[in-house]
Motif scaffolding. Sequence first.
Motif, mmCIF file in Angstrom:
data_model
loop_
_atom_site.group_PDB
_atom_site.id
_atom_site.type_symbol
_atom_site.label_atom_id
_atom_site.label_comp_id
_atom_site.label_asym_id
_atom_site.label_seq_id
_atom_site.Cartn_x
_atom_site.Cartn_y
_atom_site.Cartn_z
ATOM 1 N N LEU A 103 83.260 -0.335 -83.941
ATOM 2 C CA LEU A 103 82.104 0.333 -84.533
ATOM 3 C C LEU A 103 80.876 0.155 -83.652
ATOM 4 O O LEU A 103 80.851 -0.681 -82.764
ATOM 5 C CB LEU A 103 81.788 -0.326 -85.879
ATOM 6 C CG LEU A 103 82.506 0.150 -87.116
ATOM 7 C CD1 LEU A 103 82.215 -0.811 -88.253
ATOM 8 C CD2 LEU A 103 82.015 1.532 -87.494
ATOM 9 N N ARG A 104 79.851 0.953 -83.980
ATOM 10 C CA ARG A 104 78.544 0.815 -83.334
ATOM 11 C C ARG A 104 78.102 -0.661 -83.355
ATOM 12 O O ARG A 104 78.227 -1.343 -84.367
ATOM 13 C CB ARG A 104 77.543 1.664 -84.124
ATOM 14 C CG ARG A 104 76.150 1.729 -83.583
ATOM 15 C CD ARG A 104 76.003 2.742 -82.480
ATOM 16 N NE ARG A 104 76.454 4.079 -82.862
ATOM 17 C CZ ARG A 104 75.632 5.115 -83.082
ATOM 18 N NH1 ARG A 104 74.341 4.959 -83.006
ATOM 19 N NH2 ARG A 104 76.115 6.295 -83.371
ATOM 20 N N ASN A 105 77.577 -1.154 -82.221
ATOM 21 C CA ASN A 105 77.084 -2.527 -82.160
ATOM 22 C C ASN A 105 76.082 -2.779 -83.290
ATOM 23 O O ASN A 105 75.239 -1.929 -83.565
ATOM 24 C CB ASN A 105 76.365 -2.800 -80.829
ATOM 25 C CG ASN A 105 77.316 -2.791 -79.646
ATOM 26 O OD1 ASN A 105 78.531 -2.777 -79.811
ATOM 27 N ND2 ASN A 105 76.752 -2.793 -78.455
ATOM 28 N N GLU A 106 76.169 -3.962 -83.868
ATOM 29 C CA GLU A 106 75.297 -4.267 -84.999
ATOM 30 C C GLU A 106 73.817 -4.208 -84.599
ATOM 31 O O GLU A 106 72.968 -3.817 -85.385
ATOM 32 C CB GLU A 106 75.641 -5.656 -85.535
ATOM 33 C CG GLU A 106 75.418 -5.786 -87.014
ATOM 34 C CD GLU A 106 76.141 -7.000 -87.551
ATOM 35 O OE1 GLU A 106 77.337 -6.877 -87.844
ATOM 36 O OE2 GLU A 106 75.517 -8.068 -87.662
ATOM 37 N N LEU A 108 72.547 -2.180 -82.622
ATOM 38 C CA LEU A 108 72.270 -0.779 -82.321
ATOM 39 C C LEU A 108 71.966 -0.520 -80.853
ATOM 40 O O LEU A 108 71.731 0.611 -80.454
ATOM 41 C CB LEU A 108 71.111 -0.233 -83.177
ATOM 42 C CG LEU A 108 71.456 0.141 -84.603
ATOM 43 C CD1 LEU A 108 70.203 0.500 -85.374
ATOM 44 C CD2 LEU A 108 72.441 1.301 -84.658
ATOM 45 N N LYS A 146 81.846 -3.414 -81.876
ATOM 46 C CA LYS A 146 81.946 -4.303 -83.031
ATOM 47 C C LYS A 146 83.326 -4.140 -83.658
ATOM 48 O O LYS A 146 83.599 -3.128 -84.319
ATOM 49 C CB LYS A 146 80.844 -3.942 -84.034
ATOM 50 C CG LYS A 146 80.854 -4.798 -85.272
ATOM 51 C CD LYS A 146 79.894 -4.239 -86.314
ATOM 52 C CE LYS A 146 80.078 -5.005 -87.618
ATOM 53 N NZ LYS A 146 79.249 -4.482 -88.673
#
Lengths: 237, 91
Positions: A103-106, A108, A146
Amino acid sequence: MKFGVVVFPGTWSDCDFHHVVSEVLHQPVKYVWHRERDLGDVDCVILPGGFSYGDYLRAGAVAGRSPVVEAIRDFAAKGGLVLGSCNGFQILCEAGLLPGALLRNECLQYRCQSTHLVVDNVDTPFTRGLRPGQVLTMPISHGEGKYQVDAPALAQLREHHQIVFRYATAEGAVTRAANPNGSLENIAGIVNEAGNVLGMMPHPERAAEAVVGGTDGLLLFQSLLGSLVEDGTFLKR
Amino acid sequence: MKVRVLVRLRPGIMDVQGAAVQRALVGLGFGDLRDLRVGKVIDVDVDASSVPAARVRVDEMCKKLLANPVLEDYTIEPVEASSLEATSALR
């Protein structure tokens, strides 16, 4: 040991992997175009980093359904070695060759930095030359790293010792501060249950010569070379 | 036959993009904003004789590529031609 480096439109680490295999390891290597349905005579297939098909829809989604990945699925089922780094890890997850998703890095942010990895599993062809708990230094360069997986699948990963690398401090402590992207349990790399398919967000090919700032990535390739025995089967420790 | 696929992150999956958009809106004075999650709209035109037939095909597309079952849920809705035009007119 013969290597194949897969190239999708938008792949960017293909030349780096090719360079490391041919110029540093002095092993035969060829590029494999994404439309190929036959991998030919290779022992290890590398899925490099980049932005395959522009990462449209989701990172690695379109690549994960491409002809070459279907060939890799058969290759892996027969025990062939597959190494996916960065976008290659995303592709392996999208293809269902590895569990979970990225997923997108926490934070951002796109993270391009050096990381420390602690080695959790040395019973794979990729890590058999390492010590448990050894700390490696390798760069990451991604916006979507992620790692996410549901609780039953995480329990399975743990049970089968599939977690190979975790983000850690230089001393090997797995801490929240050492986690660059919010990855579940600081996971940086996993293998499939059989142990012949490795996916990792860090870039071993960018840490394979002292001139680029480190050689820890080379240890993975050296483990691989050591795992190939003469009759063409692969040794685990 | 036109249908619309709505893809959204499953409950429990943290939506960092949604959180960033939410923070921006709160900063713009929307203090009453309670929650916001970002999803995707995919408009599909498929050669099918009926909405249920189209739905079956698009469901296969979702399972094979359009949605990632680890992260996402999806719904498939029929789209009236007139509503598509209305959407364009708003732009």
